[in-house]
Write a protein that holds these residues in place. Structure first.
Motif, PDB file in Angstrom:
ATOM      1  N   ILE A 299      -3.517  10.864  -5.531  1.00 33.85           N
ATOM      2  CA  ILE A 299      -2.661  10.224  -4.530  1.00 33.85           C
ATOM      3  C   ILE A 299      -3.514   9.391  -3.564  1.00 33.85           C
ATOM      4  O   ILE A 299      -3.166   8.246  -3.242  1.00 33.85           O
ATOM      5  N   ALA A 300      -4.618   9.946  -3.122  1.00 37.62           N
ATOM      6  CA  ALA A 300      -5.511   9.212  -2.208  1.00 37.62           C
ATOM      7  C   ALA A 300      -6.027   7.939  -2.863  1.00 37.62           C
ATOM      8  O   ALA A 300      -6.089   6.876  -2.228  1.00 37.62           O
ATOM      9  N   HIS A 301      -6.383   8.026  -4.134  1.00 44.48           N
ATOM     10  CA  HIS A 301      -6.866   6.842  -4.856  1.00 44.48           C
ATOM     11  C   HIS A 301      -5.766   5.798  -4.970  1.00 44.48           C
ATOM     12  O   HIS A 301      -6.001   4.597  -4.783  1.00 44.48           O
ATOM     13  N   GLY A 302      -4.531   6.244  -5.242  1.00 48.80           N
ATOM     14  CA  GLY A 302      -3.399   5.323  -5.311  1.00 48.80           C
ATOM     15  C   GLY A 302      -3.157   4.618  -3.991  1.00 48.80           C
ATOM     16  O   GLY A 302      -2.889   3.416  -3.951  1.00 48.80           O
ATOM     17  N   LYS A 303      -3.256   5.344  -2.885  1.00 48.64           N
ATOM     18  CA  LYS A 303      -3.093   4.728  -1.555  1.00 48.64           C
ATOM     19  C   LYS A 303      -4.164   3.671  -1.334  1.00 48.64           C
ATOM     20  O   LYS A 303      -3.890   2.581  -0.821  1.00 48.64           O
ATOM     21  N   TRP A 304      -5.389   3.994  -1.713  1.00 49.34           N
ATOM     22  CA  TRP A 304      -6.488   3.044  -1.570  1.00 49.34           C
ATOM     23  C   TRP A 304      -6.215   1.794  -2.408  1.00 49.34           C
ATOM     24  O   TRP A 304      -6.427   0.665  -1.948  1.00 49.34           O
ATOM     25  N   LEU A 305      -5.721   1.978  -3.640  1.00 43.78           N
ATOM     26  CA  LEU A 305      -5.420   0.831  -4.502  1.00 43.78           C
ATOM     27  C   LEU A 305      -4.325  -0.050  -3.910  1.00 43.78           C
ATOM     28  O   LEU A 305      -4.423  -1.277  -3.954  1.00 43.78           O
ATOM     29  N   VAL A 306      -3.292   0.568  -3.349  1.00 46.38           N
ATOM     30  CA  VAL A 306      -2.213  -0.201  -2.697  1.00 46.38           C
ATOM     31  C   VAL A 306      -2.785  -0.974  -1.508  1.00 46.38           C
ATOM     32  O   VAL A 306      -2.478  -2.161  -1.328  1.00 46.38           O
ATOM     33  N   ASP A 307      -3.608  -0.336  -0.704  1.00 49.57           N
ATOM     34  CA  ASP A 307      -4.221  -1.029   0.432  1.00 49.57           C
ATOM     35  C   ASP A 307      -5.071  -2.201  -0.038  1.00 49.57           C
ATOM     36  O   ASP A 307      -5.032  -3.289   0.556  1.00 49.57           O
ATOM     37  N   GLN A 308      -5.845  -2.011  -1.107  1.00 49.99           N
ATOM     38  CA  GLN A 308      -6.663  -3.094  -1.652  1.00 49.99           C
ATOM     39  C   GLN A 308      -5.780  -4.241  -2.146  1.00 49.99           C
ATOM     40  O   GLN A 308      -6.116  -5.407  -1.955  1.00 49.99           O
TER      41      GLN A 308
END
Length: 85
Positions: A64-73
């Motif tokens: 989930i944390a990685h997905g949030k980071w990807l959305v932010d990127q």
């Protein structure tokens, strides 16, 4: 197994963790991202150095944390979520 997901900046992030039985760290983290308009990515795995974990819940949280980071990127830096065909 429960499905862990969250909504971050109007994007739905779903943990997609795969089990590999028989190894000390059997949980491979990854996520699927659904855009506000309904497009869904393929499974996006965690980077190799962080992909495998000993506990399911830890793998889900990391996914989930990685997905949030990807959305932010994607939203802030213009990186792509979808591979070109």
């Amino acid at each position: 197994m429960t499905i862990m997901q969250c909504v971050h900046r109007d994007y739905t992030i779903t943990a997609d963790v795969v089990e590999h039985p028989g190894i000390p760290t059997p949980w491979a983290g990854g996520c699927v991202i659904t855009t506000p308009d309904g497009q869904t990515t393929k499974r996006i795995p965690l980077p190799v150095n962080y992909a495998f974990m000993a506990e399911l819940e830890a793998a889900q949280h990391a996914s989930i944390a990685h997905g949030k980071w990807l959305v932010d990127q994607f939203l802030d830096e213009g990186k792509t979520l979808f591979k070109a065909a």
